[in-house]
Design an enzyme around this catalytic site. Structure first.
Site, PDB file in Angstrom:
ATOM      1  N   GLY A   1     -18.974  14.643  16.791  1.00  0.00           N
ATOM      2  CA  GLY A   1     -20.223  14.500  16.021  1.00  0.00           C
ATOM      3  C   GLY A   1     -21.434  14.674  16.399  1.00  0.00           C
TER       4      GLY A   1
ATOM      5  N   CYS B   1      -8.492  32.065 -10.471  1.00  0.00           N
ATOM      6  CA  CYS B   1      -8.745  33.304  -9.577  1.00  0.00           C
ATOM      7  C   CYS B   1      -8.404  34.495 -10.284  1.00  0.00           C
ATOM      8  CB  CYS B   1      -8.117  33.509  -8.346  1.00  0.00           C
ATOM      9  SG  CYS B   1      -8.676  34.933  -7.543  1.00  0.00           S
TER      10      CYS B   1
ATOM     11  N   CYS C   1      -5.456  36.382  -8.523  1.00  0.00           N
ATOM     12  CA  CYS C   1      -4.295  35.958  -8.125  1.00  0.00           C
ATOM     13  C   CYS C   1      -4.000  34.788  -8.980  1.00  0.00           C
ATOM     14  CB  CYS C   1      -4.161  35.628  -6.507  1.00  0.00           C
ATOM     15  SG  CYS C   1      -5.010  33.823  -6.184  1.00  0.00           S
TER      16      CYS C   1
ATOM     17  N   CYS D   1     -10.866  34.174  -5.494  1.00  0.00           N
ATOM     18  CA  CYS D   1     -10.724  33.559  -4.173  1.00  0.00           C
ATOM     19  C   CYS D   1     -11.670  34.152  -3.244  1.00  0.00           C
ATOM     20  CB  CYS D   1      -9.500  33.743  -3.712  1.00  0.00           C
ATOM     21  SG  CYS D   1      -8.039  33.053  -4.556  1.00  0.00           S
TER      22      CYS D   1
ATOM     23  N   CYS E   1      -5.902  35.190  -0.939  1.00  0.00           N
ATOM     24  CA  CYS E   1      -5.706  35.817  -2.335  1.00  0.00           C
ATOM     25  C   CYS E   1      -4.585  37.006  -2.174  1.00  0.00           C
ATOM     26  CB  CYS E   1      -6.928  36.172  -2.610  1.00  0.00           C
ATOM     27  SG  CYS E   1      -7.168  36.870  -4.569  1.00  0.00           S
TER      28      CYS E   1
END
Lengths: 279, 187
Positions: free
Chosen positions: A31, A239, A242, A264, A270
């Site tokens: 980080g 979606c 899909c 997607c 997808c």
């Protein structure tokens, strides 16, 4: 076909050593933003110069590279970076998430869960999560040193005061291992919970000259309040292509009358699902 | 300079260094895990793995401290030819290499500053025992816990308490290495 007039993976060896040392210190201090001497790359800032340098220092000849831009393999940025490494490093490339060993990404984490053998490289525009709250680098550096992150909570609180909820929807700040507040790059907050993963995550910011990293299974907590807990939100649809209900969706305008569909954002996910349905 | 010092570097530097770096990165990202690293033939007394670490990471920008028996003409010459790294005392070292007992005391090395914790020494503990037994390790890079045979667990626990400051370690032996960053908690 490798372009032999370039060194392997474009960068010279001394530059790669410098980037590699920064990556290792980044992994040792999860980080924390490690400064590095970012190089001019043959693409403009904002097109992934940081991610490209990290990828160049990371790639081996036996890697398989995937590049995505907002989840898609077939957008300009993704195509040109993939071609760049095909030409300068002669690495295999793929669009299938599970076949890739190194994935360079702009603003998304693939839907498919990543494994221990994969490395995810993020392109980062502004690595400093406190930058829009405090423009001076000398000050933000001190704030990180002193673990002084009150300002970030004030920002999230102002969101709540103004909108009734935390309106920050991307580049949602996280705290790493209880120490450094980190910008996860502009991924949607839907992706934040995925950051505790088995793969190594590397972040490169070219213009801002910073590299940071997350080793696998590092604790990554999205900042929030007890009465306003973090929520990984997405559009409340499935979606349109899909039918997936669990993936992050892009809104696509389909004509001049404002018709729209949600699909997607992860094109590989997808396509795989649609192939599965057809079979 | 003797001719043999010109040998023992990476055969195909860009590619060999990329594989060596992958091993270094996997080791640092997964503390305690033992990785193979190959491609270097350094002069005695350092191991092939330690040689590969230095070939991959060291250059004119990274002062090296040669501890104890490592401080020999052969190795000085080899490093000068292959890396060009200046040789310094522990107080200015970016990398330090030697046997564990020669590297001590640990407080001789820079541990970084509050604003720049990355400005700390990486120690390469050569001819170390590499085994997943002994001290219990937890922290970033470790899913639940792992074990590693640390030479002196108390020193490493003290180093971990300095986080985010502190030293980072590679343990090398033969063609293998493992890492212990400051972020790993001991015990």
């Amino acid at each position: 076909m490798t372009d032999q007039s370039y060194n392997f993976a474009y960068l010279d060896e001394q530059t790669k050593r410098m980037i590699r040392r920064a990556i290792l210190k980044g992994l040792a201090i999860p980080g924390y933003q490690v400064p590095f001497a970012s190089r001019e790359m043959p693409m403009p800032y904002g097109w992934g110069t940081g991610g490209v340098q990290v990828s160049a220092a990371t790639l081996t000849p036996s890697d398989t590279l995937k590049v995505i831009d907002q989840g898609a393999d077939d957008t300009t940025n993704a195509v040109s970076i993939r071609k760049f490494f095909e030409r300068t490093a002669d690495v295999a490339t793929t669009t299938a998430t599970s076949d890739a060993t190194v994935i360079q990404t702009r603003h998304r984490i693939p839907e498919e869960e990543l494994s221990e053998d994969q490395i995810l490289v993020y392109q980062v525009p502004i690595p400093e999560p406190l930058r829009f709250l405090e423009p001076r680098e000398t000050e933000t550096r001190k704030m990180h040193a002193l673990e002084e992150y009150g300002l970030m909570h004030v920002k999230l609180y102002e969101d709540i005061a103004r909108h009734g909820h935390i309106a920050t929807s991307y580049a949602y700040p996280v705290k790493v291992e209880g120490r450094y507040v980190m910008d996860p790059s502009p991924i949607p907050k839907f992706d934040n919970p995925k950051m505790e993963m088995a793969a190594i995550q590397l972040f490169g910011a070219g213009r801002e000259q910073r590299i940071y990293a997350l080793p696998p299974y590092t604790k990554v907590v999205s900042l929030d309040f007890d009465d306003h807990p973090f929520e990984a939100s997405k559009a409340p649809q499935d979606c349109a292509l899909c039918g997936a209900s669990d993936s992050y969706l892009d809104e696509v305008i389909t004509d001049d009358d404002g018709s729209r569909m949600f699909v997607c954002s992860d094109t590989d996910y997808c396509e795989k699902r649609r192939e599965g349905q057809a079979a | 300079m003797q001719a043999h010092l010109l040998e023992g570097g990476f055969d195909d530097a860009p590619r060999a260094a990329s594989f060596a770096f992958r091993a270094l990165m996997n080791a640092m990202a997964r503390p305690g895990r033992i990785e193979w690293i190959e491609g270097a033939c350094p002069p005695a007394p350092i191991s092939a793995a330690a040689g590969a670490v230095l070939l991959t990471l060291a250059d004119g920008d990274t002062p090296i401290h040669l501890a104890g028996v490592c401080d020999r003409d052969d190795l000085r010459g080899w490093l000068a030819f292959h890396t060009g790294a200046p040789l310094v005392g522990p107080g200015e070292a970016v990398f330090a290499i030697g046997r564990w007992e020669d590297l001590l005391p640990l407080d001789a090395y820079p541990i970084g500053t509050a604003e720049y914790p990355d400005r700390s020494t990486t120690l390469i503990v050569d001819h170390a025992e590499l085994a997943n037994t002994g001290a219990r390790l937890t922290g970033p890079g470790i899913e639940t816990e792992t074990r590693f045979a640390l030479p002196d667990p108390l020193s490493f626990a003290r180093n971990a308490r300095l986080f985010p400051l502190g030293l980072d370690f590679y343990f090398t032996n033969g063609s293998q290495l493992a890492a212990l960053p400051r972020s790993t908690r001991i015990g």
